[in-house]
Design a protein around this motif. Sequence first.
Motif, PDB file in Angstrom:
ATOM      1  N   THR A  47       0.820  -1.227   0.000  1.00 17.25           N
ATOM      2  CA  THR A  47       0.000   0.000   0.000  1.00 17.25           C
ATOM      3  C   THR A  47       0.847   1.268   0.000  1.00 17.25           C
ATOM      4  O   THR A  47       0.318   2.364  -0.209  1.00 17.25           O
ATOM      5  CB  THR A  47      -0.947   0.020   1.218  1.00 17.25           C
ATOM      6  N   CYS A  49       2.949   1.767  -2.246  1.00 15.30           N
ATOM      7  CA  CYS A  49       3.154   2.000  -3.685  1.00 15.30           C
ATOM      8  C   CYS A  49       4.624   2.260  -4.025  1.00 15.30           C
ATOM      9  O   CYS A  49       4.947   2.950  -5.000  1.00 15.30           O
ATOM     10  CB  CYS A  49       2.289   3.162  -4.186  1.00 15.30           C
ATOM     11  N   GLU A 148      -1.410 -11.268  -5.981  1.00 14.12           N
ATOM     12  CA  GLU A 148      -2.672 -10.643  -6.382  1.00 14.12           C
ATOM     13  C   GLU A 148      -2.702  -9.168  -5.986  1.00 14.12           C
ATOM     14  O   GLU A 148      -3.120  -8.302  -6.770  1.00 14.12           O
ATOM     15  CB  GLU A 148      -3.847 -11.380  -5.739  1.00 14.12           C
ATOM     16  N   ALA A 149      -2.253  -8.882  -4.763  1.00 18.18           N
ATOM     17  CA  ALA A 149      -2.244  -7.496  -4.291  1.00 18.18           C
ATOM     18  C   ALA A 149      -1.265  -6.650  -5.109  1.00 18.18           C
ATOM     19  O   ALA A 149      -1.542  -5.481  -5.426  1.00 18.18           O
ATOM     20  CB  ALA A 149      -1.871  -7.451  -2.814  1.00 18.18           C
ATOM     21  N   GLU A 151      -0.442  -7.067  -8.226  1.00 16.77           N
ATOM     22  CA  GLU A 151      -1.046  -6.801  -9.531  1.00 16.77           C
ATOM     23  C   GLU A 151      -2.018  -5.630  -9.451  1.00 16.77           C
ATOM     24  O   GLU A 151      -2.148  -4.841 -10.389  1.00 16.77           O
ATOM     25  CB  GLU A 151      -1.774  -8.051 -10.046  1.00 16.77           C
ATOM     26  N   GLU A 152      -2.703  -5.527  -8.314  1.00 20.40           N
ATOM     27  CA  GLU A 152      -3.680  -4.448  -8.146  1.00 20.40           C
ATOM     28  C   GLU A 152      -3.001  -3.088  -8.001  1.00 20.40           C
ATOM     29  O   GLU A 152      -3.434  -2.090  -8.595  1.00 20.40           O
ATOM     30  CB  GLU A 152      -4.550  -4.730  -6.918  1.00 20.40           C
ATOM     31  N   TYR A 153      -1.931  -3.032  -7.226  1.00 22.83           N
ATOM     32  CA  TYR A 153      -1.266  -1.752  -6.948  1.00 22.83           C
ATOM     33  C   TYR A 153      -0.191  -1.392  -7.971  1.00 22.83           C
ATOM     34  O   TYR A 153       0.173  -0.221  -8.108  1.00 22.83           O
ATOM     35  CB  TYR A 153      -0.645  -1.782  -5.547  1.00 22.83           C
ATOM     36  N   PRO A 155       0.032  -2.308 -11.685  1.00 24.13           N
ATOM     37  CA  PRO A 155      -0.403  -2.929 -12.941  1.00 24.13           C
ATOM     38  C   PRO A 155       0.704  -2.930 -13.990  1.00 24.13           C
ATOM     39  O   PRO A 155       1.637  -2.124 -13.929  1.00 24.13           O
ATOM     40  CB  PRO A 155      -1.587  -2.057 -13.373  1.00 24.13           C
TER      41      PRO A 155
END
Length: 365
Positions: A47, A49, A148-149, A151-153, A155
């Motif tokens: 989170t 980033c 998975e997380a 890939e979300e944050y 891309p």
Amino acid sequence: QAFLLQSVEKAITETDSLDPRDPDQLTTTLVDDAFFILRESMMRSITTCDVNAVCAVVNNVNGVVSGEFRQALLSNLAESRRIYSNWVTHPKNLAAPAKGEHPLASLFLDQEGRLRSPLTSALSWPHSLNNLHQSLDNLDRLKESIEEAFEEYFPSDGPDKDKRVMFQHCVAAFAAAKGDLESLHANQCKEGLNMLKIHLRPMLDPLNTLDYNISEAQYADCQVNDPFAKAFNSQAEVIHQHAKAVLNPASAEEIMQQMAEQTCRRIEKAALSKRFSLFGALQFESDVRAICSFFTNVSEQALRHKFARLFEMSSLLNLEGVDELREMSSEIRTWRLAPDEIRKLLHSRSDFDASEVEIDRLLPY
């Protein structure tokens, strides 16, 4: 990193516990608590980033799994083995417990009969082994959730797309940690079988004196009064039921697979030192089939291949003459038995009429 280590250390040394009233709870709190901390640490890093921060935390987590956490699992296995190895020598402790009672209930008591406190995985080898196996599953889920997380944050078309390979490289290192734990699990299952074999060894002792050079009347008596296989299977089933009751399915299966393999090697060794009549060969085949049937019935994975050499021995011993040997030799392309083993078995038949020259001519060596 210091906070991560401190939190995992607390899960390992301070909060680990097991429920002595719940026979269905095969693990202690150690694994779930530790992996919760590891997962939360990695999720928080994502989170931010910041790819560099994520990779640093992933590397730290992998280091903890391969280092402090692995060492804790090993330490608990070693300490609990000392207690369990003594406890499991008593046949009464392998007996099926009363309904609702924990199969390890007496293991949880001290010498005065009081419940040990605190009750942790260091006091129960089955729970320690289950913790180890659960760690393998948790490691897979940990890797999957972090990917998975990520890939979300981050891309593939985002501003940090060129740095994604850094993360993939860090996550790939989990494979080595998992491989190490898998190897440790296999070795611990061998240790488990070694502890449980004390109850099986007496059932294999008849092989030392069992006579297979028998008459038709003796063979008929063996069919009624089984001198070996029935008692062996009965005791092996006691061990199987205990393993099923206290271990996760994969660990119990691994122990039974290893038991089958060691049993086959023991019977093979005995067969190569015996004399056989045709009726003795029939009895040997009956014993092998009975034991193979038992292991096949209690195992989820295929294991008949472990008995392949024994079935080949049985086929050789049941030959009635040179013509049948010729037919068998023409059908088998690849022998599992060595040439000297084949000759030894054929010569061990007291009523098999074939010369050395005839045997050499028919064998594909």
